[in-house]
Design a protein around this motif. Sequence first.
Motif, mmCIF file in Angstrom:
data_model
loop_
_atom_site.group_PDB
_atom_site.id
_atom_site.type_symbol
_atom_site.label_atom_id
_atom_site.label_comp_id
_atom_site.label_asym_id
_atom_site.label_seq_id
_atom_site.Cartn_x
_atom_site.Cartn_y
_atom_site.Cartn_z
ATOM 1 N N TYR A 83 -51.193 -46.890 4.240
ATOM 2 C CA TYR A 83 -51.283 -48.309 4.949
ATOM 3 C C TYR A 83 -50.856 -48.400 6.366
ATOM 4 O O TYR A 83 -50.023 -48.723 6.591
ATOM 5 C CB TYR A 83 -49.944 -49.051 4.001
ATOM 6 N N HIS A 124 -54.449 -47.530 1.905
ATOM 7 C CA HIS A 124 -54.089 -48.520 1.155
ATOM 8 C C HIS A 124 -53.999 -49.625 0.304
ATOM 9 O O HIS A 124 -54.603 -49.347 -0.540
ATOM 10 C CB HIS A 124 -55.447 -49.411 2.693
ATOM 11 N N VAL A 155 -55.530 -55.118 4.727
ATOM 12 C CA VAL A 155 -56.127 -53.303 4.581
ATOM 13 C C VAL A 155 -57.733 -53.697 5.773
ATOM 14 O O VAL A 155 -58.275 -52.362 5.525
ATOM 15 C CB VAL A 155 -56.618 -53.990 3.428
ATOM 16 N N HIS A 184 -47.220 -53.279 1.122
ATOM 17 C CA HIS A 184 -47.118 -52.833 2.340
ATOM 18 C C HIS A 184 -45.614 -51.876 1.984
ATOM 19 O O HIS A 184 -44.673 -51.920 1.357
ATOM 20 C CB HIS A 184 -46.776 -53.457 3.713
#
Length: 298
Positions: free
Chosen positions: A191, A238, A247, A274
């Motif tokens: 991420y 992600h 993203v 996240h």
Amino acid sequence: MKYLLTIGLMMTLISAQAQSPQALYPGEIPNYIAGPNTESATITGGILRISNVTDPVYKVYLAPENQQAKKPLVIIFPGGGYRILAASHEGSDIARKLNEIGVHAMVVHYRLPDSTRQVEKQFAPLQDAQQAIRVARQSAKLWNVDSTKIGVMGFSAGGHLAASAATHYQTDYTKINDGQNLRPDFQLLIYPVVTFRSYSHSGSVNSLLGKNKTEEFLHLFSNEEQVNPMTPRAFIVHAADDGAVPVANALNYASALVTNKVPVDLHIMAKGGHGFGLTNKTTEEYWFDRLATWFKTF
């Protein structure tokens, strides 16, 4: 028999030493303004958060020995928006998990940008990332590391730092200029913040650049704009519903890698938000299993 016992004792001592935090720079820290060390740590929601890092350190986690076989090493940069370091679930926990699959790890507590402790705060984290690569290459033989498989890994803002190390290796920002190879052999981005453009994470941009949001710096730290055919191969994870770091960071970086014919494995999960670390509780899919398989491909 005595010789084998001596070797075993030596490796035990090396492991014990490596498990203690070590200063990242053996001497003077570049881009450094002297002052008191006010670093502090708190645990909130089971997550260790370290703030005010001005004296960078690293800690090595060596995988169990396997007949003298050299192993890859992953240099880990925890996230935290360039304000804090999420040092457990994006640092030490990851290192121990890598050890389980026979991969060495090195967790770096890099400097957090501070205009009172650095002359040019925007370069301090990248300097520390490059120094970590230098230390890893210099220590490869001692740690039984495959010197062709030294890579970087980062989460969130730590992902930005890892991507920066992967795309800015041609310039030695530490200014040590000893000729050491600063190019990581691979990059693992979880991420990640990648860009400093409109779809970036504003907190990371503000922490690193402050008022210095010039076009020069926005371009320099938008890593999708720095990719070239020599950029190291990538593994990216992600969540599509990430509300903190869109993203698009991962998608556009992967697109730049593909355009430059750089191998990339991109894993987009429908949910997860996240900062989930190892475990995305919205799915039974375990992204680390995919990473373990990926390590077998090179």
